[in-house]
Design an enzyme around this catalytic site. Sequence first.
Site, PDB file in Angstrom:
ATOM      1  N   SER A 232       0.823  -1.206   0.000  1.00 40.39           N
ATOM      2  CA  SER A 232       0.000   0.000   0.000  1.00 40.39           C
ATOM      3  C   SER A 232       0.853   1.251   0.000  1.00 40.39           C
ATOM      4  O   SER A 232       1.884   1.300   0.685  1.00 40.39           O
ATOM      5  CB  SER A 232      -0.895  -0.005   1.251  1.00 40.39           C
ATOM      6  OG  SER A 232      -1.577   1.223   1.412  1.00 40.39           O
ATOM      7  N   HIS A 234      -0.649   4.002   1.027  1.00 40.94           N
ATOM      8  CA  HIS A 234      -1.533   4.757   1.916  1.00 40.94           C
ATOM      9  C   HIS A 234      -2.559   5.556   1.115  1.00 40.94           C
ATOM     10  O   HIS A 234      -2.897   6.687   1.452  1.00 40.94           O
ATOM     11  CB  HIS A 234      -0.716   5.692   2.823  1.00 40.94           C
ATOM     12  CG  HIS A 234      -1.384   5.994   4.142  1.00 40.94           C
ATOM     13  ND1 HIS A 234      -1.162   5.246   5.267  1.00 40.94           N
ATOM     14  CD2 HIS A 234      -2.262   6.962   4.513  1.00 40.94           C
ATOM     15  CE1 HIS A 234      -1.869   5.745   6.276  1.00 40.94           C
ATOM     16  NE2 HIS A 234      -2.550   6.776   5.836  1.00 40.94           N
ATOM     17  N   ARG A 237      -1.712   9.140  -0.040  1.00 40.99           N
ATOM     18  CA  ARG A 237      -1.904  10.256   0.875  1.00 40.99           C
ATOM     19  C   ARG A 237      -0.653  10.672   1.643  1.00 40.99           C
ATOM     20  O   ARG A 237      -0.720  11.604   2.460  1.00 40.99           O
ATOM     21  CB  ARG A 237      -3.015   9.915   1.867  1.00 40.99           C
ATOM     22  CG  ARG A 237      -4.363   9.777   1.190  1.00 40.99           C
ATOM     23  CD  ARG A 237      -5.439   9.283   2.132  1.00 40.99           C
ATOM     24  NE  ARG A 237      -5.651  10.131   3.291  1.00 40.99           N
ATOM     25  CZ  ARG A 237      -6.316  11.284   3.265  1.00 40.99           C
ATOM     26  NH1 ARG A 237      -6.809  11.746   2.125  1.00 40.99           N
ATOM     27  NH2 ARG A 237      -6.488  11.978   4.365  1.00 40.99           N
ATOM     28  N   ASP A 265      -3.708  -2.970  -1.254  1.00 44.68           N
ATOM     29  CA  ASP A 265      -4.626  -1.863  -1.022  1.00 44.68           C
ATOM     30  C   ASP A 265      -4.302  -0.737  -1.993  1.00 44.68           C
ATOM     31  O   ASP A 265      -3.148  -0.328  -2.105  1.00 44.68           O
ATOM     32  CB  ASP A 265      -4.437  -1.405   0.431  1.00 44.68           C
ATOM     33  CG  ASP A 265      -5.047  -0.055   0.730  1.00 44.68           C
ATOM     34  OD1 ASP A 265      -6.146   0.216   0.222  1.00 44.68           O
ATOM     35  OD2 ASP A 265      -4.423   0.720   1.486  1.00 44.68           O
ATOM     36  N   GLY A 266      -5.332  -0.251  -2.701  1.00 44.04           N
ATOM     37  CA  GLY A 266      -5.090   0.907  -3.552  1.00 44.04           C
ATOM     38  C   GLY A 266      -5.826   0.847  -4.873  1.00 44.04           C
ATOM     39  O   GLY A 266      -5.469   0.056  -5.752  1.00 44.04           O
ATOM     40  N   GLY A 267      -6.886   1.649  -5.023  1.00 46.46           N
ATOM     41  CA  GLY A 267      -7.584   1.760  -6.299  1.00 46.46           C
ATOM     42  C   GLY A 267      -8.534   0.638  -6.619  1.00 46.46           C
ATOM     43  O   GLY A 267      -9.039   0.552  -7.749  1.00 46.46           O
ATOM     44  N   ILE A 268      -8.839  -0.220  -5.676  1.00 51.57           N
ATOM     45  CA  ILE A 268      -9.733  -1.357  -5.918  1.00 51.57           C
ATOM     46  C   ILE A 268     -11.172  -0.885  -5.789  1.00 51.57           C
ATOM     47  O   ILE A 268     -11.572  -0.360  -4.749  1.00 51.57           O
ATOM     48  CB  ILE A 268      -9.437  -2.499  -4.920  1.00 51.57           C
ATOM     49  CG1 ILE A 268      -7.985  -2.960  -5.082  1.00 51.57           C
ATOM     50  CG2 ILE A 268     -10.399  -3.667  -5.133  1.00 51.57           C
ATOM     51  CD1 ILE A 268      -7.432  -3.687  -3.881  1.00 51.57           C
ATOM     52  N   GLY A 288     -10.909   1.146   0.621  1.00 50.34           N
ATOM     53  CA  GLY A 288     -11.090   2.272   1.517  1.00 50.34           C
ATOM     54  C   GLY A 288     -12.193   3.216   1.140  1.00 50.34           C
ATOM     55  O   GLY A 288     -13.344   3.079   1.561  1.00 50.34           O
ATOM     56  N   ARG A 289     -11.893   4.193   0.292  1.00 51.08           N
ATOM     57  CA  ARG A 289     -12.816   5.301   0.016  1.00 51.08           C
ATOM     58  C   ARG A 289     -14.229   4.870  -0.393  1.00 51.08           C
ATOM     59  O   ARG A 289     -15.201   5.471   0.061  1.00 51.08           O
ATOM     60  CB  ARG A 289     -12.203   6.228  -1.042  1.00 51.08           C
ATOM     61  CG  ARG A 289     -10.972   7.002  -0.539  1.00 51.08           C
ATOM     62  CD  ARG A 289     -10.346   7.778  -1.681  1.00 51.08           C
ATOM     63  NE  ARG A 289      -9.188   8.574  -1.307  1.00 51.08           N
ATOM     64  CZ  ARG A 289      -7.919   8.169  -1.366  1.00 51.08           C
ATOM     65  NH1 ARG A 289      -7.652   6.928  -1.787  1.00 51.08           N
ATOM     66  NH2 ARG A 289      -6.930   8.970  -1.019  1.00 51.08           N
TER      67      ARG A 289
END
Length: 336
Positions: A232, A234, A237, A265-268, A288-289
Amino acid sequence: MPTEIRKKARELMTGYCKVCPVCDGRACKGQVPGMGGVGSGSSFWANLESLGKVKLNMRTIHDKKDPDTSTTIFGRKISLPVMVGPMTGTTYNMGGKVGEKEFVSYLVEGSLKAGSLAMTGDGADPTMYNSGLEAIREFGGGIPIIKPRSQQEIISRIKEGEKAGAVAIGVDIDGAGLVTMALKGQPVGPKTVGELKELVQSTHLPFILKGIMTADEAELAVEIGAAAIVVSNHGGRVLDSCPGAAEVLPEIAKKVKGKITIFADGGIRTGTDVLKMLALGADCVLIGRPFVIQAFGGGAQGVEEYYKTIQSQLYGGMILTGCGTIGEIDERIIRY
């Protein structure tokens, strides 16, 4: 994502998140604190762009007619290899119209109802970490992730996590330079191998090291005895000009696959993205988002429904790539 959930989330997060049709960080670049990526926003974009370059090989001559999307992580069976990533800061990142305790409760409850788990976060305000522990205790499971504070502070929080009934626990080492922590007077920083070994040995829980972006540091994670890593940046960020997680994941998996559990983790955003990340070498992914939007717009039910959408998409993708189980997903189903 249902229109009504997006509409409500947009109303509640006005000025912090535009709830864009594609959550790619273009409209919120540089908004940290906030929902964006640091600096130019390129590290956020890189997560989606690197994943977008991966294509799938469609196969339909096989007997994989009813794939099993479940997997086992830390000895616990989950319905699909997806978990909520650790997120906090509803006030300064998301607008504050949903409280910290309410927000994390939605994530933890919705994840458990979907047959999975949420990771909970840490921050300068003690209510952030404590709210996660309260939700884990109340609903029966979750994984607290702690900022890279002083050794004493981390170990204290590890013990609190154990008492709350955490399934595993970890440190997001990628938070070593977080602007928001610095602004709140909370010292964070990198850790030595010796310091990380001390943390691993301080708990009986599986220990996760989040924020690994190079193969050599993945090997160090194995050396310290960590149970898992999270590949990741992050969410783009913390450091501008980072590569995307999908770009570095294969070289990391080549070195440590089978030696340590690999999260990515990232862009999924979809079940197809999950399928790609698993084929690139992940054992499980974090999102996440999009879960923020689901929680703000639909509460725990919104979180649960997004899991079900991802699971349905993953199920269909497994059929069309000839994968009967999560363990059968590998590099043969992808091309660049």
